[in-house]
Design a protein around this motif. Structure first.
Motif, PDB file in Angstrom:
ATOM      1  N   ASN A 289      46.011  45.303  43.582  1.00  0.00           N
ATOM      2  CA  ASN A 289      46.574  44.118  44.238  1.00  0.00           C
ATOM      3  C   ASN A 289      47.726  44.497  45.166  1.00  0.00           C
ATOM      4  OD1 ASN A 289      45.167  41.765  43.168  1.00  0.00           O
ATOM      5  ND2 ASN A 289      46.070  42.298  41.184  1.00  0.00           N
TER       6      ASN A 289
ATOM      7  N   GLU B 238      45.572  38.239  34.039  1.00  0.00           N
ATOM      8  CA  GLU B 238      45.896  39.628  34.380  1.00  0.00           C
ATOM      9  C   GLU B 238      47.255  40.011  33.809  1.00  0.00           C
ATOM     10  OE1 GLU B 238      44.801  37.307  36.605  1.00  0.00           O
ATOM     11  OE2 GLU B 238      42.750  38.089  36.754  1.00  0.00           O
TER      12      GLU B 238
ATOM     13  N   PRO C 250      43.910  44.043  36.681  1.00  0.00           N
ATOM     14  CA  PRO C 250      43.609  43.067  37.734  1.00  0.00           C
ATOM     15  C   PRO C 250      42.211  42.469  37.583  1.00  0.00           C
ATOM     16  CG  PRO C 250      43.542  45.305  38.618  1.00  0.00           C
ATOM     17  CD  PRO C 250      43.974  45.412  37.186  1.00  0.00           C
ATOM     18  N   PHE C 251      42.087  41.258  38.055  1.00  0.00           N
ATOM     19  CA  PHE C 251      40.785  40.578  38.152  1.00  0.00           C
ATOM     20  C   PHE C 251      40.024  40.581  36.821  1.00  0.00           C
ATOM     21  CE2 PHE C 251      41.681  41.134  42.665  1.00  0.00           C
ATOM     22  CZ  PHE C 251      41.283  39.916  43.166  1.00  0.00           C
TER      23      PHE C 251
ATOM     24  N   HIS D 264      38.604  35.626  49.317  1.00  0.00           N
ATOM     25  CA  HIS D 264      39.004  35.944  47.943  1.00  0.00           C
ATOM     26  C   HIS D 264      38.028  35.255  46.973  1.00  0.00           C
ATOM     27  CE1 HIS D 264      41.446  36.071  44.315  1.00  0.00           C
ATOM     28  NE2 HIS D 264      42.259  36.922  44.915  1.00  0.00           N
TER      29      HIS D 264
ATOM     30  N   GLY E  23      43.301  42.900  46.079  1.00  0.00           N
ATOM     31  CA  GLY E  23      43.515  41.458  45.962  1.00  0.00           C
ATOM     32  C   GLY E  23      44.961  41.101  46.249  1.00  0.00           C
ATOM     33  N   GLU E  24      45.340  39.914  45.780  1.00  0.00           N
ATOM     34  CA  GLU E  24      46.674  39.383  46.115  1.00  0.00           C
ATOM     35  C   GLU E  24      47.716  39.782  45.062  1.00  0.00           C
ATOM     36  OE1 GLU E  24      46.865  35.271  47.618  1.00  0.00           O
ATOM     37  OE2 GLU E  24      48.154  34.858  45.902  1.00  0.00           O
ATOM     38  N   GLY E  25      47.505  39.316  43.859  1.00  0.00           N
ATOM     39  CA  GLY E  25      48.457  39.608  42.793  1.00  0.00           C
ATOM     40  C   GLY E  25      47.927  39.061  41.495  1.00  0.00           C
ATOM     41  N   PRO E  26      48.474  39.525  40.372  1.00  0.00           N
ATOM     42  CA  PRO E  26      47.965  39.098  39.073  1.00  0.00           C
ATOM     43  C   PRO E  26      48.159  37.606  38.828  1.00  0.00           C
ATOM     44  CG  PRO E  26      49.676  40.822  38.843  1.00  0.00           C
ATOM     45  CD  PRO E  26      49.605  40.458  40.290  1.00  0.00           C
TER      46      PRO E  26
END
Ligand code: URA
Length: 292
Positions: A185, A152, A158-159, A260, A145-148
């Motif tokens: 991420n 998170e 994450p997620f 996403h 993914g992208e980032g927390p």
């Protein structure tokens, strides 16, 4: 006679090399994170090849309304992998020291510890804690993914927020257990107000992800959203153009870019396309979604 034993030694050495390089018959060990041989023969061809699927309508609860009647199929050929891995940072072409699954797991834990006090970019100032990964990856599948976000950052995984709950339903619809897949991420610290990470923040964090993926050795990855694809491949194209088209990470790991989950929460109609992409991932892994 000595000529014969020299020949036998040469043949033995060659067979051992084939085994350790993953070119020959070592059964896959799924007891740990997905093992991969260093640099297997991954071949990517004909990105535009399409295959007609039977006219059935499948559903995946809260992931897709209907299955497509046409699916894009990558032609990616991978040999059966061996239970070995190249040490991260080893010079390209140098003989790769071999690590077994438990050693790779141990090194992943050490890497997570190394990441905790990181101050490589400005994001460290606003974080509660670093967010390294969740899941074992024993299925061979890894989501990036992208980032927390706020949840998170608070929980350290994450997620785990709303988008994460949708990701969990996608994972379940694919027939995997939540913890069988690995989730991580591009950046390990929460960007303020959930903004996109800046290019320099991504660049500062990428060496961690690179090492993480080298240790994990996933069989297949899914890049969630444009930032994930951008971080992994340096591309600046939009996700609408990128999604559904296989890319190769590190010259050997197939990556499926898709939308996403946070985008899906705002645009539920796009779940259908994501479900197409996830089914392509399952085909690549020689699996299919469980019937519901
Ligand atoms: N979105 C992401 O990209 N990563 C997370 O961990 C949570 C939300």
């Amino acid at each position: 006679m000595s000529e014969l034993s020299e020949l036998a030694a040469a043949v033995r050495a060659h067979v051992e090399w084939l085994v350790t390089s993953g070119a020959a018959g070592v059964p896959r060990d799924r007891s740990g994170a997905s093992p991969r041989a260093a640099a297997p023969n991954v071949v990517e061809t004909a990105p535009n090849v399409v295959e007609t699927a039977p006219n059935v309508v499948e559903t995946a609860p809260d992931v897709a309304q209907t299955a497509p009647d046409v699916a894009q199929t990558p032609v990616i050929v991978q040999p059966s992998p061996a239970v070995v891995v190249a040490v991260p940072g080893a010079a390209a072409g140098a003989p790769a020291p071999l690590l077994d699954v438990s050693e790779r797991r141990r090194r992943l834990e050490l890497l997570a510890e190394r990441v905790k006090p990181c101050t490589r970019c400005a994001l460290h100032a606003g974080r509660t804690q670093t967010v390294f990964a969740r899941g074992t990856g024993t299925s061979g599948l890894c989501f990036v993914g992208e980032g927390p976000g706020a949840d998170e950052d608070a929980q350290g995984f994450p997620f785990v927020g709303k988008a994460g709950q949708l990701l969990d339903r996608m994972i379940e619809a694919m027939g995997f257990g939540r913890d069988d897949v690995y989730v991580c991420n591009i950046v390990k610290c929460r960007p303020p107000n959930n903004r996109k990470p800046e290019p320099e923040e991504m660049a500062a964090c990428m060496p961690y992800l690179k090492e993480q993926l080298e240790l994990l050795q996933p069989e297949v990855m899914v890049a969630l959203g444009a930032t994930a694809v951008q971080g992994l491949f340096g591309t600046t194209e939009g996700i609408t153009r990128l999604r559904g088209r296989w890319k190769l990470y590190g010259g050997r790991t197939p990556v499926m870019p898709t939308f996403h989950p946070a985008f899906l929460l705002r645009n539920p109609a796009a779940k259908r396309e994501v479900w197409d992409d996830l089914q392509a991932v399952l085909r690549q892994m020689g699996r299919q979604a469980p019937k519901r």
